[in-house]
Design a protein around this motif. Structure first.
Motif, PDB file in Angstrom:
ATOM      1  N   LEU A 118       1.036  -1.243   0.029  1.00  0.00           N
ATOM      2  CA  LEU A 118       0.013  -0.085  -0.122  1.00  0.00           C
ATOM      3  C   LEU A 118       0.893   1.187  -0.012  1.00  0.00           C
ATOM      4  CD1 LEU A 118      -2.755   1.299   0.611  1.00  0.00           C
ATOM      5  CD2 LEU A 118      -2.604   1.162   2.771  1.00  0.00           C
TER       6      LEU A 118
ATOM      7  N   TRP B  18       2.734   1.934  -3.262  1.00  0.00           N
ATOM      8  CA  TRP B  18       1.605   2.499  -4.262  1.00  0.00           C
ATOM      9  C   TRP B  18       1.141   3.632  -3.484  1.00  0.00           C
ATOM     10  CZ3 TRP B  18      -3.826   2.747  -4.082  1.00  0.00           C
ATOM     11  CH2 TRP B  18      -4.492   3.093  -5.236  1.00  0.00           C
TER      12      TRP B  18
ATOM     13  N   PRO C 182      -0.869   6.963  -4.862  1.00  0.00           N
ATOM     14  CA  PRO C 182      -1.281   7.874  -5.715  1.00  0.00           C
ATOM     15  C   PRO C 182      -1.107   9.288  -5.778  1.00  0.00           C
ATOM     16  CG  PRO C 182      -3.166   6.186  -4.961  1.00  0.00           C
ATOM     17  CD  PRO C 182      -1.849   6.308  -3.926  1.00  0.00           C
ATOM     18  N   SER C 183      -1.142   9.826  -4.695  1.00  0.00           N
ATOM     19  CA  SER C 183      -0.901  11.396  -4.625  1.00  0.00           C
ATOM     20  C   SER C 183       0.795  11.650  -5.001  1.00  0.00           C
ATOM     21  CB  SER C 183      -1.246  11.964  -3.084  1.00  0.00           C
ATOM     22  OG  SER C 183      -2.480  11.519  -2.968  1.00  0.00           O
TER      23      SER C 183
ATOM     24  N   ASP D 216       2.352  10.145  -7.481  1.00  0.00           N
ATOM     25  CA  ASP D 216       2.817   9.731  -8.538  1.00  0.00           C
ATOM     26  C   ASP D 216       3.603  10.496  -9.445  1.00  0.00           C
ATOM     27  OD1 ASP D 216       1.350   7.529  -8.470  1.00  0.00           O
ATOM     28  OD2 ASP D 216      -0.461   8.318  -9.547  1.00  0.00           O
TER      29      ASP D 216
ATOM     30  N   LEU E  95      -5.585   7.563   4.408  1.00  0.00           N
ATOM     31  CA  LEU E  95      -5.628   6.874   3.102  1.00  0.00           C
ATOM     32  C   LEU E  95      -6.440   7.176   2.219  1.00  0.00           C
ATOM     33  CD1 LEU E  95      -4.896   3.592   4.856  1.00  0.00           C
ATOM     34  CD2 LEU E  95      -3.141   5.254   4.257  1.00  0.00           C
ATOM     35  N   ILE E  96      -7.791   7.579   2.381  1.00  0.00           N
ATOM     36  CA  ILE E  96      -9.006   7.655   1.569  1.00  0.00           C
ATOM     37  C   ILE E  96      -8.480   9.175   0.872  1.00  0.00           C
ATOM     38  CG2 ILE E  96     -11.328   8.810   1.217  1.00  0.00           C
ATOM     39  CD1 ILE E  96     -11.957   6.694   3.815  1.00  0.00           C
TER      40      ILE E  96
ATOM     41  N   THR F  81      -5.588  10.188   0.188  1.00  0.00           N
ATOM     42  CA  THR F  81      -4.407  10.307  -0.675  1.00  0.00           C
ATOM     43  C   THR F  81      -4.881   9.735  -2.167  1.00  0.00           C
ATOM     44  OG1 THR F  81      -4.073   7.901   0.015  1.00  0.00           O
ATOM     45  CG2 THR F  81      -2.810   9.696   1.102  1.00  0.00           C
ATOM     46  N   SER F  82      -6.071   9.332  -2.272  1.00  0.00           N
ATOM     47  CA  SER F  82      -6.503   8.661  -3.577  1.00  0.00           C
ATOM     48  C   SER F  82      -7.288   9.778  -4.312  1.00  0.00           C
ATOM     49  CB  SER F  82      -7.687   7.500  -3.276  1.00  0.00           C
ATOM     50  OG  SER F  82      -6.870   6.528  -2.631  1.00  0.00           O
ATOM     51  N   TYR F  83      -7.564  11.057  -3.713  1.00  0.00           N
ATOM     52  CA  TYR F  83      -8.357  12.177  -4.528  1.00  0.00           C
ATOM     53  C   TYR F  83      -7.577  13.138  -4.295  1.00  0.00           C
ATOM     54  CZ  TYR F  83     -11.802   8.381  -4.368  1.00  0.00           C
ATOM     55  OH  TYR F  83     -12.567   7.207  -4.968  1.00  0.00           O
TER      56      TYR F  83
ATOM     57  N   ARG G  90     -14.989  12.466  -3.314  1.00  0.00           N
ATOM     58  CA  ARG G  90     -14.380  12.805  -4.686  1.00  0.00           C
ATOM     59  C   ARG G  90     -15.264  14.367  -5.010  1.00  0.00           C
ATOM     60  NH1 ARG G  90     -16.371   8.270  -8.107  1.00  0.00           N
ATOM     61  NH2 ARG G  90     -15.474   6.958  -6.228  1.00  0.00           N
TER      62      ARG G  90
END
Length: 501
Positions: free
Chosen positions: A105, A108, A110-111, A113, A248-249, A251-253, A390
């Motif tokens: 996790l 990887w 996402p934020s 990248d 963690l939520i 970091t995906s958005y 989102r």
């Protein structure tokens, strides 16, 4: 069986419990600004992900630390030793498995990248952080054992030494090389040092205590341990999903800089809330006793709720200069202020039912009486966060925490009323001191706001005054009601005098 502590000893244990938390606060208070100033908002966001993942490793005991506490509350020392050995065995198996998933996790992210160097830094720093999580998980059953032995002074000293090592190594490492490896190595060293002190203290309490992982021979004892532990695991999982998984939520958005701003507000709220929770730790022995649980719930609710409400109101109204001096410019952003307000409201709701949840956990044959409402509330929190992030970003995640805590509080108080056979009016009277703290702290914070802008030290002083006024009001209202409702002993009937002839 240990003797009931004296009033002086009880107060000393309360002071030691608060000192233990303060020692832990020091590490967080220094680590965040050190990382923020050395690595910027993005580095702070990455550090939030690392520390959150390390915290999740504590779930690897599958709730058996609570089974250790429940067993230690009885005078059966042999059963306590078996529970500790079982918990150590489970952690030794489960934690490495969790670590593999957690490492994937963190690699990887996402934020990050667009920042290859930061991704590589996170991958390197993840290894010592996960190892620190393993060490901390192994010592959790020992910590629970010492809490039930009321050895808060040792817990406080161990945390103080560990925090000092963590801050020193973090500062030294960042001065040499501003990478995430420095704070994670500091966490690892502090975990080892704290574990050493706690294990030594546990062996002093019980020289026959075995630290060898082992499976008890009695299947019924194992089943009962996992049954009680499953409730605690559900609670811990819900808390981790609702509170720690926010990061963690996000970091995906959202960008890592926004995660860093959210983390500043969340950690500020956490420090006040966790400090207030020491009241519940101090009252654990009373919350589980039928004769004392009602008065302990009233005291715990007033003390915890008043402290959290007044402390966070003070921080929101008067603490901006203090937060900026602590975490840097990221603390002055509007996102930080709004998140602080929403999470602060959520923390007050949480504090209002903390003592009730503790008495439900300790006073029933099964801890599931408290676990069900807590799990439902946290899952509601996560659902709102996932749906709204989102569209509204960090504000939706913070709002999910408030909604989940509100649902949880309603369910917890419903079950607590049945346990203590209270009327609704008694619940409202128990919560009334918190409202008094809000009114007094709000008025004082608003009136003293101009003084708080003079200097960060002035901001800290104003926050302290407002917190004391609000908490004092809450405790005064509790005392007035407790005194008024105390049973009055009937006057002795004078003996009949013999008749005089």
């Amino acid at each position: 069986m240990s003797q009931k502590p004296s009033t002086r000893g009880t107060l000393f244990n309360l002071i030691a419990a608060c000192a233990r938390h303060l020692a832990g606060v020091v590490a967080g208070l220094f680590t965040i600004p050190l990382v923020a100033r050395s690595m910027g908002a993005e580095g702070l966001g990455a550090w939030a992900v690392l520390s959150t993942t390390g915290y999740l490793m504590a779930l690897s005991d599958l709730g058996l630390s609570v089974a250790v506490q429940r067993t230690a509350a009885r005078p059966d020392h042999a059963a306590t030793r078996r529970m500790i050995s079982l918990a150590l065995l489970v952690v030794s198996v489960v934690c490495p498995i969790l670590s593999l998933g957690a490492y994937a996790l963190m690699v990887w992210l996402p934020s990050a990248d667009q920042n290859v160097a930061l991704q590589a830094d996170v991958a390197r720093a993840a290894l010592p952080m996960l190892f620190a999580g393993l060490v901390g998980s192994l010592v959790n059953p020992i910590r629970g054992f010492l809490i039930m032995r009321n050895d808060f002074p040792v817990l406080a000293r161990a945390r103080a030494y560990a925090s000092a090592i963590q801050v020193a190594l973090t500062a030294l490492g960042l001065s040499i090389s501003p990478t995430l490896l420095a704070p994670t190595l500091g966490v690892l060293a502090s975990s080892f040092l704290e574990s050493f002190f706690l294990v030594r203290a546990a062996l002093r309490h019980d020289p026959e205590l075995s630290l060898r992982p082992a499976w008890p021979k009695d299947p019924a004892e194992v089943r009962d341990a996992f049954r009680q532990g499953s409730a605690a695991l559900a609670i811990n999982f819900g808390v981790a999903a609702a509170v720690r998984a926010d990061v963690l939520i996000l970091t995906s958005y959202v960008p890592l800089a926004a995660v860093g701003a959210y983390q500043v507000a969340a950690r500020a709220v956490d420090q006040v809330a966790v400090f207030a929770k020491q009241v519940c730790a101090w009252l654990l022995h009373r919350l589980g006793t039928a004769e004392e649980r009602s008065s302990a719930v009233r005291l715990g609710t007033a003390a915890m709720g008043g402290l959290v409400a007044s402390g966070l109101l003070a921080l929101w109204l008067d603490g901006s200069p203090l937060l900026v001096a602590w975490a840097g410019p990221v603390a002055a952003e509007r996102l930080t202020s709004v998140t602080l307000a929403i999470l602060g409201f959520a923390a007050v709701i949480q504090a209002s039912q903390e003592a009730s949840a503790a008495t439900l956990t300790l006073s029933n044959d099964s801890a599931w009486r408290a676990a069900h409402p807590i799990l439902i509330g946290h899952m509601f929190n996560v659902t709102i966060s996932l749906i709204g992030v989102r569209y509204f970003g960090a504000w939706a995640v913070a709002g999910g925490t408030a909604c989940g805590n509100l649902l949880m509080a309603v369910l917890i108080w419903g079950r607590s009323r049945a346990l203590m056979q209270w009327r609704l009016s008694q619940v409202l009277q128990t919560l009334a001191p918190i409202l008094g703290a809000v009114l007094v702290a709000g008025a004082a914070g608003w009136g003293l706001a101009p003084l708080s802008t003079v200097h960060p030290l002035a901001s800290a002083a104003v926050c302290g005054v407002v917190t004391i006024l609000g908490t004092g009001t809450s405790l005064f209202l509790w005392w007035r009601r407790d005194t008024a409702s105390a049973p009055v002993a009937p006057a002795p009937v004078p003996a009949e005098l013999p008749a005089v002839e």
